[in-house]
Design a protein around this motif. Structure first.
Motif, short mmCIF file in Angstrom:
data_model
loop_
_atom_site.label_atom_id
_atom_site.label_comp_id
_atom_site.label_asym_id
_atom_site.label_seq_id
_atom_site.Cartn_x
_atom_site.Cartn_y
_atom_site.Cartn_z
N GLY A 1 38.24 25.94 35.87
CA GLY A 1 38.60 26.45 37.02
C GLY A 1 39.06 26.36 38.12
N GLN A 2 39.29 24.22 38.41
CA GLN A 2 39.22 24.17 39.74
C GLN A 2 41.03 23.98 39.13
N GLN B 1 38.68 33.42 39.57
CA GLN B 1 36.83 32.99 38.72
C GLN B 1 36.78 33.59 38.48
N SER B 2 36.54 34.59 38.64
CA SER B 2 35.57 35.97 37.58
C SER B 2 35.69 36.28 36.44
N LYS C 1 38.71 34.31 44.67
CA LYS C 1 37.12 35.20 43.64
C LYS C 1 37.68 35.62 42.63
N GLU D 1 42.59 26.98 40.19
CA GLU D 1 42.18 27.16 41.77
C GLU D 1 42.51 26.52 42.28
N ASN E 1 38.34 34.34 34.80
CA ASN E 1 38.10 33.19 34.04
C ASN E 1 36.59 32.61 33.57
N ARG E 2 35.49 32.61 34.68
CA ARG E 2 34.02 33.06 33.72
C ARG E 2 33.69 34.27 33.26
#
Length: 405
Positions: free
Chosen positions: A153-154, A107-108, A104, A157, A110-111
């Motif tokens: 993002g995918q 991803q955070s 998480k 992950e 990267n966002r």
């Protein structure tokens, strides 16, 4: 009339309450002033507290009805003060308790990089809507040729999950170390980036292969708010994080190799050790933290403050001095770099890299076939050059990336 009487009644009540408080306060002050010399007065004994002596630890004040006994404070010597270190608050990947929290946080981060990069384009006149849509497509969609760009993002992950699964299988239970390599010759300007990934990997491999039979490494970059580059712009530093394992004692051998090899590294602007070796636990949770630290996105532009009187400097991650254009440049570099360019390994680490890249490429190719108008990798670099021309930033030159021999 009833409402007016009620208002007057409540006002009188409030006045009486405030008057009682003020009157009681005046009585207390007067009593203390009259009996200042008497230490047995009940008001004084209730409010008495031990005085803090210079050089002693503070003691919590106590309110009792009787006389207060103050213990003799223990004075700390200079050696004790040096050995006492404040407890550091756990931040970032250190506070993650399991693999899910690390994923998480990845991803955070990267966002956050995407959001900050988009803010540089917000409110600028003359940018067609098609440009913004294409930038979103670069970050969301998969390249037509199956490239594994770092901004998706995918892919991040899937690659992290595969690396962690294999790392638990090969590394868990044995000794392992986290190694950081910082070479001053790979520092460039964010206005005119020139990055030689081949040379970075060659020099890092020459050091890491002497430390342990197995390693997995990843190249990372960071933009520093606090330091200017001699050629203009801010400092953009490329460095390597690696996890090494295998052998009897990789920590001892790693430190021996670091002492021999550090003379071949050019000094960096922060004065940090060119080769740093740290022991790391090989539990599933800690391996996830280490891999997440190696794969994280540059969502912050740190500031480095050099130490005084021979002390080490400090790196702060505060947003002070941030410019959204810095993050637009970082977003561009993240979209141009691919995981197969930035990740390398040896022994079992080469196997971990190979399986993770295979899974990322399979996902990229399958999604690109399904989606229409997928961006091609060769179109991304000219698109960025046209974007900087349209937003009228001529000093942002096209990055020169040497990824192959």
């Amino acid at each position: 009339m009833v409402a007016e009487r009620y208002c007057l009644f409540t006002l009188d009540k409030l006045k009486m309450k405030n008057f009682k408080k003020l009157y009681a306060r005046r009585i207390d002050k007067g009593a203390i002033a009259r009996n200042r010399s008497s230490h047995n007065h009940p008001l004084i004994t209730k409010l008495s507290k031990p005085k803090r002596q210079s050089g002693a630890r503070s003691k919590k004040s106590t309110f009792t009805d009787g006389p207060v006994n103050v213990e003799t404070p223990v004075r700390l010597t200079e050696a004790d003060n040096k050995n006492r270190q404040p407890k550091r608050k756990k931040t970032g990947f250190y506070k993650c308790k399991d693999v899910g929290q690390v994923a998480k946080l990845l991803q955070s981060q990267n966002r956050k990089l995407r959001i900050k990069g988009f803010r540089a384009l917000k409110g600028r006149a003359g940018i067609p809507r098609e440009r913004i849509c294409y930038l979103k497509k670069i970050m969301r969609d998969f390249p037509f040729c199956g490239d594994t760009n770092q901004i998706n993002g995918q892919l991040l992950e899937v690659g992290f999950a595969r690396l962690h699964t294999d790392a638990v299988k090969f590394i868990s239970g044995g000794p392992a170390c986290l190694v950081t390599l910082i070479d001053g010759r790979f520092t460039t300007s964010h206005l005119q980036p020139r990055i030689n990934l081949v040379e970075i990997k060659r020099r890092a491999d020459a050091t890491l292969r002497q430390m342990a039979p197995n390693y997995l490494a990843c190249i990372e970059f960071a933009l520093y708010n606090s330091h200017k580059h001699p050629t203009g712009g801010r400092v953009l530093s490329y460095h390597v994080h690696a996890i090494i394992w295998g052998g009897e004692d990789p920590f001892s051998l790693g430190n021996i190799v670091a002492e021999k090899r550090q003379a071949k590294f050019e000094p960096n602007f922060s004065g940090a050790d060119p080769i740093r070796v740290k022991r790391c636990e090989t539990t599933a949770a800690n391996l996830a933290r280490v891999l997440g630290y190696m794969m994280k996105a540059p969502h912050e532009c740190p500031s480095f403050y050099p130490g005084k009187n021979g002390r080490k400097g400090n790196t702060h991650h505060s947003p002070k001095g941030d410019r959204h254009l810095y993050y637009l440049r970082l977003l561009q570099l993240r979209s141009l770099h691919t995981w197969d360019q930035m990740m390398f390994g040896k022994g079992e680490g080469a196997h971990l890299r190979r399986t993770a890249l295979k899974q990322m490429k399979d996902l990229s190719l399958s999604k690109a076939r399904v989606s229409e108008n997928s961006p091609h990798a060769d179109e991304v670099l000219p698109w960025w050059a046209d974007l900087y021309t349209e937003i009228k930033i001529p000093n942002y030159k096209t990055p020169v990336i040497i990824a192959r021999k």
